[in-house]
Design a protein around this motif. Structure first.
Motif, mmCIF file in Angstrom:
data_model
loop_
_atom_site.group_PDB
_atom_site.id
_atom_site.type_symbol
_atom_site.label_atom_id
_atom_site.label_comp_id
_atom_site.label_asym_id
_atom_site.label_seq_id
_atom_site.Cartn_x
_atom_site.Cartn_y
_atom_site.Cartn_z
ATOM 1 N N LEU A 69 3.615 -2.205 -9.784
ATOM 2 C CA LEU A 69 4.364 -2.536 -8.572
ATOM 3 C C LEU A 69 4.433 -1.329 -7.633
ATOM 4 O O LEU A 69 4.265 -1.469 -6.421
ATOM 5 N N ASP A 70 4.656 -0.148 -8.209
ATOM 6 C CA ASP A 70 4.699 1.071 -7.403
ATOM 7 C C ASP A 70 3.354 1.349 -6.744
ATOM 8 O O ASP A 70 3.296 1.853 -5.624
ATOM 9 N N GLN A 71 2.280 1.004 -7.430
ATOM 10 C CA GLN A 71 0.946 1.183 -6.872
ATOM 11 C C GLN A 71 0.757 0.300 -5.635
ATOM 12 O O GLN A 71 0.184 0.726 -4.639
ATOM 13 N N ALA A 72 1.248 -0.926 -5.694
ATOM 14 C CA ALA A 72 1.171 -1.837 -4.548
ATOM 15 C C ALA A 72 2.010 -1.308 -3.388
ATOM 16 O O ALA A 72 1.588 -1.354 -2.228
ATOM 17 N N ILE A 73 3.194 -0.783 -3.698
ATOM 18 C CA ILE A 73 4.046 -0.198 -2.652
ATOM 19 C C ILE A 73 3.337 0.990 -2.024
ATOM 20 O O ILE A 73 3.332 1.147 -0.797
ATOM 21 N N SER A 74 2.691 1.818 -2.838
ATOM 22 C CA SER A 74 1.945 2.976 -2.322
ATOM 23 C C SER A 74 0.780 2.539 -1.443
ATOM 24 O O SER A 74 0.473 3.193 -0.444
ATOM 25 N N ALA A 75 0.132 1.440 -1.807
ATOM 26 C CA ALA A 75 -0.991 0.933 -1.004
ATOM 27 C C ALA A 75 -0.502 0.489 0.368
ATOM 28 O O ALA A 75 -1.157 0.745 1.385
ATOM 29 N N VAL A 76 0.653 -0.173 0.420
ATOM 30 C CA VAL A 76 1.228 -0.584 1.705
ATOM 31 C C VAL A 76 1.628 0.648 2.500
ATOM 32 O O VAL A 76 1.384 0.732 3.715
ATOM 33 N N ALA A 77 2.203 1.635 1.840
ATOM 34 C CA ALA A 77 2.581 2.882 2.518
ATOM 35 C C ALA A 77 1.354 3.549 3.131
ATOM 36 O O ALA A 77 1.400 4.024 4.270
ATOM 37 N N ALA A 78 0.253 3.565 2.395
ATOM 38 C CA ALA A 78 -0.981 4.167 2.897
ATOM 39 C C ALA A 78 -1.516 3.383 4.092
ATOM 40 O O ALA A 78 -1.995 3.972 5.074
ATOM 41 N N LYS A 79 -1.425 2.064 4.019
ATOM 42 C CA LYS A 79 -1.900 1.217 5.107
ATOM 43 C C LYS A 79 -1.103 1.466 6.389
ATOM 44 O O LYS A 79 -1.642 1.432 7.488
ATOM 45 N N MET A 80 0.185 1.752 6.231
ATOM 46 C CA MET A 80 1.073 1.932 7.382
ATOM 47 C C MET A 80 1.265 3.413 7.750
ATOM 48 O O MET A 80 2.096 3.738 8.591
ATOM 49 N N LYS A 81 0.491 4.271 7.136
ATOM 50 C CA LYS A 81 0.671 5.718 7.287
ATOM 51 C C LYS A 81 0.755 6.188 8.736
ATOM 52 O O LYS A 81 1.565 7.042 9.074
ATOM 53 N N GLY A 82 -0.056 5.636 9.609
ATOM 54 C CA GLY A 82 -0.091 6.080 10.995
ATOM 55 C C GLY A 82 1.093 5.616 11.829
ATOM 56 O O GLY A 82 1.293 6.075 12.951
#
Length: 106
Positions: A69-82
Motif C-alpha cells: 500500500l505504501d508503494q502505491a502511495i509513493s507512486a502517486v506521490a512521484a506522479k504528482m511530484k511537480g
C-alpha cells in the motif's frame, strides 16, 4: 472553499470519471473545507499512515501488506511530484484508480 476538484484530477487522469470524483468529494466532506486538510503531505509519515489506514484499508477495503500500500502511495506521490499542492481528492482518485476501486464512489 469552492474548488473544481475535477480540473485537478484531470491533470493526472484525463479521462477521469466525474461521478467517481463527486463520490470522493462526498467521502472527504468536511476535510475539504479547510486548505490544510484538503491537501496531502507525502513527507509527513503520520499523514501517509492515515491515507493508508483510513482510505486504502477502511474505505477501499484493501488488505494488502502495508509495504504494498505504501508503494502505491509513493507512486502517486512521484506522479504528482511537480505539483506544489497535492489535493486530497486527486490523491484519493489516483489511488482508487490504481487499485481498480473507482466503482466504490459511483
Amino acid at each position: 472553499m469552492a474548488e473544481d476538484w475535477a480540473v485537478d484530477v484531470k491533470k493526472y487522469a484525463s479521462d477521469a470519471d466525474e461521478k467517481a470524483i463527486a463520490g470522493i468529494v462526498r467521502h472527504c466532506g468536511i476535510a475539504l473545507q479547510k486548505r490544510d486538510s484538503s491537501l496531502v503531505s507525502f513527507s509527513d509519515k503520520d499523514e501517509v499512515a492515515r491515507v493508508r489506514d483510513n482510505f486504502l484499508k477502511k474505505k477501499l477495503g484493501l488488505n494488502s501488506p502495508d509495504s504494498e500500500l505504501d508503494q502505491a502511495i509513493s507512486a502517486v506521490a512521484a506522479k504528482m511530484k511537480g505539483d506544489r499542492t497535492k489535493n486530497r481528492v486527486t490523491v484519493y482518485y489516483l489511488l482508487a484508480e490504481h487499485f481498480g476501486k473507482l466503482s466504490t464512489f459511483i
